[in-house]
Design a protein around this motif. Structure first.
Motif, PDB file in Angstrom:
ATOM      1  N   GLY A   9      -9.385   3.263 -11.994  1.00  0.00           N
ATOM      2  CA  GLY A   9      -9.967   1.997 -12.409  1.00  0.00           C
ATOM      3  C   GLY A   9      -9.280   1.378 -13.603  1.00  0.00           C
ATOM      4  O   GLY A   9      -8.084   1.557 -13.823  1.00  0.00           O
ATOM      5  N   ARG A  10     -10.044   0.664 -14.415  1.00  0.00           N
ATOM      6  CA  ARG A  10      -9.497  -0.138 -15.500  1.00  0.00           C
ATOM      7  C   ARG A  10      -9.365   0.628 -16.807  1.00  0.00           C
ATOM      8  O   ARG A  10      -8.620   0.212 -17.703  1.00  0.00           O
ATOM      9  CB  ARG A  10     -10.376  -1.371 -15.728  1.00  0.00           C
ATOM     10  CG  ARG A  10     -10.580  -2.214 -14.489  1.00  0.00           C
ATOM     11  CD  ARG A  10     -11.552  -3.366 -14.707  1.00  0.00           C
ATOM     12  NE  ARG A  10     -10.988  -4.382 -15.579  1.00  0.00           N
ATOM     13  CZ  ARG A  10     -11.651  -5.456 -15.978  1.00  0.00           C
ATOM     14  NH1 ARG A  10     -12.918  -5.632 -15.624  1.00  0.00           N
ATOM     15  NH2 ARG A  10     -11.069  -6.357 -16.763  1.00  0.00           N
ATOM     16  N   LEU A  11     -10.101   1.728 -16.962  1.00  0.00           N
ATOM     17  CA  LEU A  11     -10.061   2.529 -18.187  1.00  0.00           C
ATOM     18  C   LEU A  11     -10.166   3.999 -17.830  1.00  0.00           C
ATOM     19  O   LEU A  11     -10.629   4.361 -16.745  1.00  0.00           O
ATOM     20  CB  LEU A  11     -11.214   2.143 -19.122  1.00  0.00           C
ATOM     21  CG  LEU A  11     -11.136   0.837 -19.920  1.00  0.00           C
ATOM     22  CD1 LEU A  11     -12.445   0.624 -20.666  1.00  0.00           C
ATOM     23  CD2 LEU A  11      -9.964   0.848 -20.887  1.00  0.00           C
ATOM     24  N   ILE A  52      -0.398  -1.496 -15.809  1.00  0.00           N
ATOM     25  CA  ILE A  52       1.033  -1.565 -15.531  1.00  0.00           C
ATOM     26  C   ILE A  52       1.362  -1.139 -14.097  1.00  0.00           C
ATOM     27  O   ILE A  52       2.069  -1.851 -13.368  1.00  0.00           O
ATOM     28  CB  ILE A  52       1.820  -0.715 -16.545  1.00  0.00           C
ATOM     29  CG1 ILE A  52       1.712  -1.344 -17.933  1.00  0.00           C
ATOM     30  CG2 ILE A  52       3.281  -0.596 -16.129  1.00  0.00           C
ATOM     31  CD1 ILE A  52       2.391  -0.547 -19.029  1.00  0.00           C
ATOM     32  N   LEU A  53       0.869   0.001 -13.655  1.00  0.00           N
ATOM     33  CA  LEU A  53       1.251   0.516 -12.338  1.00  0.00           C
ATOM     34  C   LEU A  53       0.746  -0.374 -11.198  1.00  0.00           C
ATOM     35  O   LEU A  53       1.543  -0.766 -10.333  1.00  0.00           O
ATOM     36  CB  LEU A  53       0.748   1.952 -12.175  1.00  0.00           C
ATOM     37  CG  LEU A  53       1.560   2.842 -11.231  1.00  0.00           C
ATOM     38  CD1 LEU A  53       3.013   2.892 -11.666  1.00  0.00           C
ATOM     39  CD2 LEU A  53       0.983   4.265 -11.216  1.00  0.00           C
ATOM     40  N   LYS A  62      -7.741  -1.323  -3.635  1.00  0.00           N
ATOM     41  CA  LYS A  62      -8.454  -0.197  -3.035  1.00  0.00           C
ATOM     42  C   LYS A  62      -7.761   1.122  -3.350  1.00  0.00           C
ATOM     43  O   LYS A  62      -8.406   2.126  -3.653  1.00  0.00           O
ATOM     44  CB  LYS A  62      -8.546  -0.397  -1.513  1.00  0.00           C
ATOM     45  CG  LYS A  62      -9.716   0.325  -0.870  1.00  0.00           C
ATOM     46  CD  LYS A  62     -11.039  -0.196  -1.409  1.00  0.00           C
ATOM     47  CE  LYS A  62     -12.234   0.532  -0.800  1.00  0.00           C
ATOM     48  NZ  LYS A  62     -13.504   0.115  -1.418  1.00  0.00           N
ATOM     49  N   VAL A  63      -6.423   1.130  -3.306  1.00  0.00           N
ATOM     50  CA  VAL A  63      -5.670   2.354  -3.589  1.00  0.00           C
ATOM     51  C   VAL A  63      -5.865   2.789  -5.034  1.00  0.00           C
ATOM     52  O   VAL A  63      -6.035   3.985  -5.322  1.00  0.00           O
ATOM     53  CB  VAL A  63      -4.174   2.152  -3.279  1.00  0.00           C
ATOM     54  CG1 VAL A  63      -3.361   3.344  -3.779  1.00  0.00           C
ATOM     55  CG2 VAL A  63      -3.960   1.986  -1.778  1.00  0.00           C
ATOM     56  N   PHE A  64      -5.858   1.825  -5.958  1.00  0.00           N
ATOM     57  CA  PHE A  64      -5.976   2.151  -7.379  1.00  0.00           C
ATOM     58  C   PHE A  64      -7.428   2.174  -7.871  1.00  0.00           C
ATOM     59  O   PHE A  64      -7.656   2.281  -9.075  1.00  0.00           O
ATOM     60  CB  PHE A  64      -5.179   1.148  -8.216  1.00  0.00           C
ATOM     61  CG  PHE A  64      -3.694   1.380  -8.204  1.00  0.00           C
ATOM     62  CD1 PHE A  64      -3.116   2.292  -9.068  1.00  0.00           C
ATOM     63  CD2 PHE A  64      -2.884   0.703  -7.320  1.00  0.00           C
ATOM     64  CE1 PHE A  64      -1.750   2.526  -9.062  1.00  0.00           C
ATOM     65  CE2 PHE A  64      -1.516   0.919  -7.298  1.00  0.00           C
ATOM     66  CZ  PHE A  64      -0.938   1.834  -8.171  1.00  0.00           C
ATOM     67  N   PHE A 110       0.835  -1.208   0.000  1.00  0.00           N
ATOM     68  CA  PHE A 110       0.000   0.000   0.000  1.00  0.00           C
ATOM     69  C   PHE A 110       0.867   1.254   0.000  1.00  0.00           C
ATOM     70  O   PHE A 110       0.530   2.250  -0.651  1.00  0.00           O
ATOM     71  CB  PHE A 110      -0.939  -0.018   1.211  1.00  0.00           C
ATOM     72  CG  PHE A 110      -0.255   0.152   2.528  1.00  0.00           C
ATOM     73  CD1 PHE A 110      -0.086   1.415   3.088  1.00  0.00           C
ATOM     74  CD2 PHE A 110       0.219  -0.943   3.228  1.00  0.00           C
ATOM     75  CE1 PHE A 110       0.545   1.574   4.296  1.00  0.00           C
ATOM     76  CE2 PHE A 110       0.843  -0.798   4.451  1.00  0.00           C
ATOM     77  CZ  PHE A 110       1.021   0.461   4.987  1.00  0.00           C
ATOM     78  N   TRP A 111       2.001   1.215   0.712  1.00  0.00           N
ATOM     79  CA  TRP A 111       2.914   2.371   0.724  1.00  0.00           C
ATOM     80  C   TRP A 111       3.538   2.560  -0.653  1.00  0.00           C
ATOM     81  O   TRP A 111       3.623   3.686  -1.160  1.00  0.00           O
ATOM     82  CB  TRP A 111       4.006   2.146   1.764  1.00  0.00           C
ATOM     83  CG  TRP A 111       5.099   3.177   1.746  1.00  0.00           C
ATOM     84  CD1 TRP A 111       5.094   4.408   2.327  1.00  0.00           C
ATOM     85  CD2 TRP A 111       6.370   3.057   1.067  1.00  0.00           C
ATOM     86  NE1 TRP A 111       6.274   5.062   2.062  1.00  0.00           N
ATOM     87  CE2 TRP A 111       7.083   4.263   1.288  1.00  0.00           C
ATOM     88  CE3 TRP A 111       6.967   2.062   0.308  1.00  0.00           C
ATOM     89  CZ2 TRP A 111       8.351   4.475   0.790  1.00  0.00           C
ATOM     90  CZ3 TRP A 111       8.236   2.277  -0.204  1.00  0.00           C
ATOM     91  CH2 TRP A 111       8.906   3.472   0.036  1.00  0.00           C
ATOM     92  N   LEU A 112       3.975   1.465  -1.276  1.00  0.00           N
ATOM     93  CA  LEU A 112       4.568   1.539  -2.611  1.00  0.00           C
ATOM     94  C   LEU A 112       3.555   2.056  -3.614  1.00  0.00           C
ATOM     95  O   LEU A 112       3.897   2.849  -4.506  1.00  0.00           O
ATOM     96  CB  LEU A 112       5.065   0.158  -3.019  1.00  0.00           C
ATOM     97  CG  LEU A 112       5.762   0.063  -4.378  1.00  0.00           C
ATOM     98  CD1 LEU A 112       7.005   0.935  -4.398  1.00  0.00           C
ATOM     99  CD2 LEU A 112       6.126  -1.394  -4.685  1.00  0.00           C
ATOM    100  N   ALA A 113       2.296   1.629  -3.487  1.00  0.00           N
ATOM    101  CA  ALA A 113       1.252   2.091  -4.398  1.00  0.00           C
ATOM    102  C   ALA A 113       1.079   3.603  -4.305  1.00  0.00           C
ATOM    103  O   ALA A 113       0.980   4.303  -5.324  1.00  0.00           O
ATOM    104  CB  ALA A 113      -0.067   1.392  -4.087  1.00  0.00           C
TER     105      ALA A 113
END
Length: 338
Positions: free
Chosen positions: A167-169, A204-205, A281-283, A145-148
């Motif tokens: 999200g995805r797009l 990717i991220l 959750k972060v992304f 979560f920290w890296l994200a």
């Protein structure tokens, strides 16, 4: 061979049954009343009692568990009262996003780890080997979560290279026609190449974030296997036959070192397909992980049980397939199984 398969299958079924019982009992011992959370603080006692009856919470635990099992064998994972949908529908809707993200993370981790470890062992330079060990140590100690958050801040907010947590797009694009639920594959099948690249860019991220932890483990394991294989007699015999060091390394050392990665990679696939809860959750990734977080906050037993059961099934399936792959690939395991 047949005895081994039956033995592993029995262990798999027992594991799934144990996971269902464990999740059922633990979730019901948590503080709080799911009926009160669904009904709200302003609901009267009659409404709460009716909700408890509808949710089956007014029965003894053995009766509740029996109801759960009888519905489970029919493929019914229960109903989510907090989200107003069957659990099977929720999981089926969210699972493709987690599968796509999990596959991306596994590919990044395996390719990154194996190529880095192979390069370090082949070059036989202290600096390269040290950089691998330092990189894997840092990766192992970096919370996902920290890296994200760091990657979003640097690569998305500051540099604008990758999209943020959307999200995805991109919001301006519509999802491709649903065939598999995997946006990249569906976009290719529909010939929507701009949507494909957009979906891939969004993968990717978060995929890299999830891959960092597995990279640390796989790179260390593969490095150790390569260093041991280089000293094995078969490598010395291959060199004595006139093969170059490069050919010996690629044709003999690397293939013989890949076998232990079969089990590791299969378990990683099972783990990552169910989603990384914090990273999703972060992304803002609409996968099983974020679904689990929402269900836990709502004390939605049915959803959490469904996700735990899905995880158990994926784990035992991956372990079962890895055992069979070992028997097929390595004759020594096949001989020992008899």
């Amino acid at each position: 061979m047949t005895t081994l398969i039956l033995r592993r299958l029995g262990v798999a079924l027992a594991t799934v049954f144990g996971a269902s019982m464990f999740s059922f009992l633990v979730l019901r011992k948590l503080p709080g009343d799911p009926a009160r959370l669904v009904g709200g603080e302003l609901a009267d006692e009659t409404t709460i009692a009716n909700l408890r009856a509808a949710m089956g919470l007014n029965k003894p635990l053995p009766a509740q568990y029996w109801d759960y099992l009888t519905h489970l064998v029919r493929g019914d994972l229960g109903f989510s009262y907090s989200m107003g949908q069957p659990v099977a529908t929720l999981v089926r809707t969210r699972l493709p996003a987690s599968i796509e993200l999990g596959i991306t993370a596994v590919l990044i981790a395996v390719i990154w780890a194996t190529s880095y470890a192979a390069f370090a062992v082949y070059r036989r330079r202290r600096g390269v080997d040290t950089s691998l060990r330092v990189t894997s140590s840092i990766a192992m100690g970096s919370p996902s979560f920290w890296l994200a958050l760091v990657l979003i801040l640097v690569l998305s907010v500051k540099l604008g290279i990758f999209p943020g947590p959307e999200g995805r797009l991109s919001p301006s694009l519509s999802p491709p026609p649903t065939r598999t639920g995997l946006y990249t594959l569906d976009a290719l099948l529909a010939g929507q190449f701009s949507t494909f690249f957009n979906a891939l860019w969004h993968l990717i991220l978060p995929g890299f974030t999830i891959a960092v932890g597995p990279f640390a483990f796989i790179s260390r394991l593969f490095r150790s296997q390569l260093r041991n294989s280089v000293r094995e007699p078969f490598a010395l015999v291959a060199r004595s036959r006139g093969l170059t060091r490069r050919k010996v390394f690629l044709r003999h050392v690397v293939p013989n070192s890949l076998l232990p990665l079969v089990a590791v990679t299969s378990m990683l696939v099972a783990e990552l397909m169910t989603g990384s809860v914090l990273v999703e959750k972060v992304f803002a990734w609409p996968g099983v992980g974020s679904l689990t977080v929402d269900a836990i906050l709502q004390k939605d037993f049915s959803v959490v049980q469904g996700v735990i059961l899905l995880s158990a099934v994926l784990y035992v399936t991956a372990s079962f397939l890895a055992d069979i792959a070992y028997v097929v690939i390595d004759p020594r395991v096949r001989v020992g199984a008899h």
